[in-house]
Design an enzyme around this catalytic site. Structure first.
Site, PDB file in Angstrom:
ATOM      1  N   ALA A 135       0.812  -1.226   0.000  1.00 25.22           N
ATOM      2  CA  ALA A 135       0.000   0.000   0.000  1.00 25.22           C
ATOM      3  C   ALA A 135       0.846   1.277   0.000  1.00 25.22           C
ATOM      4  O   ALA A 135       0.471   2.275  -0.620  1.00 25.22           O
ATOM      5  CB  ALA A 135      -0.932   0.000   1.208  1.00 25.22           C
ATOM      6  N   PHE A 137      -5.387   1.184   3.615  1.00 29.34           N
ATOM      7  CA  PHE A 137      -6.624   0.713   4.273  1.00 29.34           C
ATOM      8  C   PHE A 137      -6.444   0.645   5.786  1.00 29.34           C
ATOM      9  O   PHE A 137      -7.366   0.848   6.555  1.00 29.34           O
ATOM     10  CB  PHE A 137      -6.978  -0.710   3.835  1.00 29.34           C
ATOM     11  CG  PHE A 137      -7.304  -0.861   2.384  1.00 29.34           C
ATOM     12  CD1 PHE A 137      -7.504   0.230   1.567  1.00 29.34           C
ATOM     13  CD2 PHE A 137      -7.419  -2.133   1.838  1.00 29.34           C
ATOM     14  CE1 PHE A 137      -7.802   0.073   0.223  1.00 29.34           C
ATOM     15  CE2 PHE A 137      -7.723  -2.304   0.494  1.00 29.34           C
ATOM     16  CZ  PHE A 137      -7.909  -1.204  -0.313  1.00 29.34           C
ATOM     17  N   ILE A 155      -4.301  -3.518  -5.381  1.00 31.23           N
ATOM     18  CA  ILE A 155      -5.335  -3.839  -6.369  1.00 31.23           C
ATOM     19  C   ILE A 155      -5.586  -2.640  -7.293  1.00 31.23           C
ATOM     20  O   ILE A 155      -6.501  -2.658  -8.093  1.00 31.23           O
ATOM     21  CB  ILE A 155      -6.658  -4.232  -5.684  1.00 31.23           C
ATOM     22  CG1 ILE A 155      -7.158  -3.088  -4.792  1.00 31.23           C
ATOM     23  CG2 ILE A 155      -6.492  -5.513  -4.872  1.00 31.23           C
ATOM     24  CD1 ILE A 155      -8.606  -3.242  -4.366  1.00 31.23           C
ATOM     25  N   ASP A 156      -4.753  -1.597  -7.157  1.00 33.33           N
ATOM     26  CA  ASP A 156      -5.083  -0.320  -7.799  1.00 33.33           C
ATOM     27  C   ASP A 156      -4.662  -0.201  -9.257  1.00 33.33           C
ATOM     28  O   ASP A 156      -4.998   0.782  -9.925  1.00 33.33           O
ATOM     29  CB  ASP A 156      -4.500   0.844  -6.984  1.00 33.33           C
ATOM     30  CG  ASP A 156      -2.990   0.714  -6.752  1.00 33.33           C
ATOM     31  OD1 ASP A 156      -2.281   0.235  -7.669  1.00 33.33           O
ATOM     32  OD2 ASP A 156      -2.521   1.078  -5.662  1.00 33.33           O
ATOM     33  N   HIS A 166      -3.331  -9.939  -4.720  1.00 29.21           N
ATOM     34  CA  HIS A 166      -4.651  -9.725  -4.112  1.00 29.21           C
ATOM     35  C   HIS A 166      -5.722  -9.376  -5.136  1.00 29.21           C
ATOM     36  O   HIS A 166      -6.740  -8.790  -4.802  1.00 29.21           O
ATOM     37  CB  HIS A 166      -4.566  -8.629  -3.041  1.00 29.21           C
ATOM     38  CG  HIS A 166      -3.791  -9.038  -1.824  1.00 29.21           C
ATOM     39  ND1 HIS A 166      -3.204  -8.153  -0.961  1.00 29.21           N
ATOM     40  CD2 HIS A 166      -3.492 -10.272  -1.334  1.00 29.21           C
ATOM     41  CE1 HIS A 166      -2.590  -8.810   0.011  1.00 29.21           C
ATOM     42  NE2 HIS A 166      -2.735 -10.098  -0.190  1.00 29.21           N
ATOM     43  N   CYS A 182     -23.460 -17.180 -13.464  1.00 30.50           N
ATOM     44  CA  CYS A 182     -23.361 -17.414 -14.915  1.00 30.50           C
ATOM     45  C   CYS A 182     -22.016 -16.985 -15.494  1.00 30.50           C
ATOM     46  O   CYS A 182     -21.783 -17.127 -16.696  1.00 30.50           O
ATOM     47  CB  CYS A 182     -24.495 -16.712 -15.652  1.00 30.50           C
ATOM     48  SG  CYS A 182     -24.294 -14.919 -15.764  1.00 30.50           S
ATOM     49  N   CYS A 205     -26.265  -9.643 -10.877  1.00 29.78           N
ATOM     50  CA  CYS A 205     -26.112  -9.861 -12.315  1.00 29.78           C
ATOM     51  C   CYS A 205     -27.388  -9.471 -13.075  1.00 29.78           C
ATOM     52  O   CYS A 205     -28.493  -9.829 -12.673  1.00 29.78           O
ATOM     53  CB  CYS A 205     -25.784 -11.336 -12.552  1.00 29.78           C
ATOM     54  SG  CYS A 205     -25.590 -11.764 -14.283  1.00 29.78           S
ATOM     55  N   SER A 209       4.619  -3.113   5.094  1.00 27.47           N
ATOM     56  CA  SER A 209       5.089  -3.409   6.451  1.00 27.47           C
ATOM     57  C   SER A 209       5.110  -4.918   6.681  1.00 27.47           C
ATOM     58  O   SER A 209       5.405  -5.382   7.769  1.00 27.47           O
ATOM     59  CB  SER A 209       4.196  -2.711   7.468  1.00 27.47           C
ATOM     60  OG  SER A 209       2.843  -2.982   7.165  1.00 27.47           O
TER      61      SER A 209
HETATM   62 ZN   LIG Z   1     -25.200 -14.033 -13.872  1.00 29.52          ZN
END
Ligand SMILES: [Zn+2]
Length: 255
Positions: free
Chosen positions: A27, A38, A106-107, A122, A133, A155, A197
């Protein structure tokens, strides 16, 4: 104790003499892009409850809490742009020095900066799919629905649960990425550890694997970590500043 300039010089020598350089980022590499950690005092997890995968799958209220947190996070992420640390790492890859980046983030800022070889431990913020689906959803689509105050994102086709491609609490790491990260941690002879860290397992075990397989580690963190003893060179500085100074030294040596 080396002073700052001596540490830059030592890092430069390690980098230009390395055979397989890898970077491990957390991070802290993105805080200079305006994305708060976070875990920090004002971070998302101080204001939202942590929702586990089990809760996300089976508890609609927990899912709504998750999406409330997510709405704020996506809002931060879509505004964020790569900072000097991301850009320098991308340039080191282009120059042939850096082989891979293993990231806990994740950025997608490494990719936005131009890095090609990024292992995401991650997951990432961009992708999502229906668990029923398998229809894929983009983050823009989901964000638009969140902005329209939809609370539980399901969905369009089958009303199934849409799960973002991120690793939840209580969820195993993506196997392919994790075993590849272990492979390159074993293979590298030099590793940058930037803005982590090393508190989040099992991702944080990657630098330890590199260390125990004989690689030298360069730590660049704003603050101390309990793993600082592993560092061959230890910076408690801004990653953007260290990487810029390092890249300047590399470039002037090539002139
Ligand atoms: Zn679906």
């Amino acid at each position: 104790m080396l002073n700052y300039q001596e540490k830059i010089t030592k890092t430069f020598e390690l980098v230009v003499n390395s055979k397989f350089l890898v970077a491990f980022t957390g991070a802290g590499v993105s805080t200079e892009s305006g994305i708060p950690d976070f875990r920090s005092k004002n971070g998302l997890w101080s204001r939202f409850r942590v929702v586990t995968l089990q809760e996300f799958l089976f508890d609609k209220e927990a899912r709504k809490e998750f999406w409330r947190m997510r709405k704020e996070l996506i809002g931060q992420l879509i505004k964020a742009t790569p900072n000097k640390a991301h850009l320098c790492l991308a340039e080191l890859e282009k120059m042939g020095f850096l082989k891979y980046i293993i990231t806990q983030n994740i950025d997608r800022l490494h990719q936005l900066a131009g890095s090609q070889r990024v292992v995401e431990l991650h997951g990432n913020n961009q992708e999502a799919h229906c668990l029923n689906c398998k229809k894929k959803y983009s983050i823009d689509d989901i964000y638009e629905r969140l902005i329209k105050n939809e609370e539980d994102i399901t969905c369009y086709l089958c009303k199934g649960i849409i799960k973002p491609k991120i690793v939840f609490f209580g969820e195993a790491m993506p196997q392919k990425e994790m075993s590849f990260a272990i492979e390159i941690a074993n293979k590298c002879d030099l590793m940058f550890v930037i803005g982590s860290s090393l508190q989040v397992e099992p991702a944080a075990s990657i630098p330890r694997i590199a260390y125990h397989s004989g690689a030298k580690l360069i730590f660049i963190n704003k603050t101390e970590t309990e793993w600082d003893f592993m560092a061959e060179v230890l910076f408690h500085d801004s990653a953007g500043k260290v990487m810029t100074d390092l890249l300047d030294m590399i470039k002037s040596s090539l002139r």
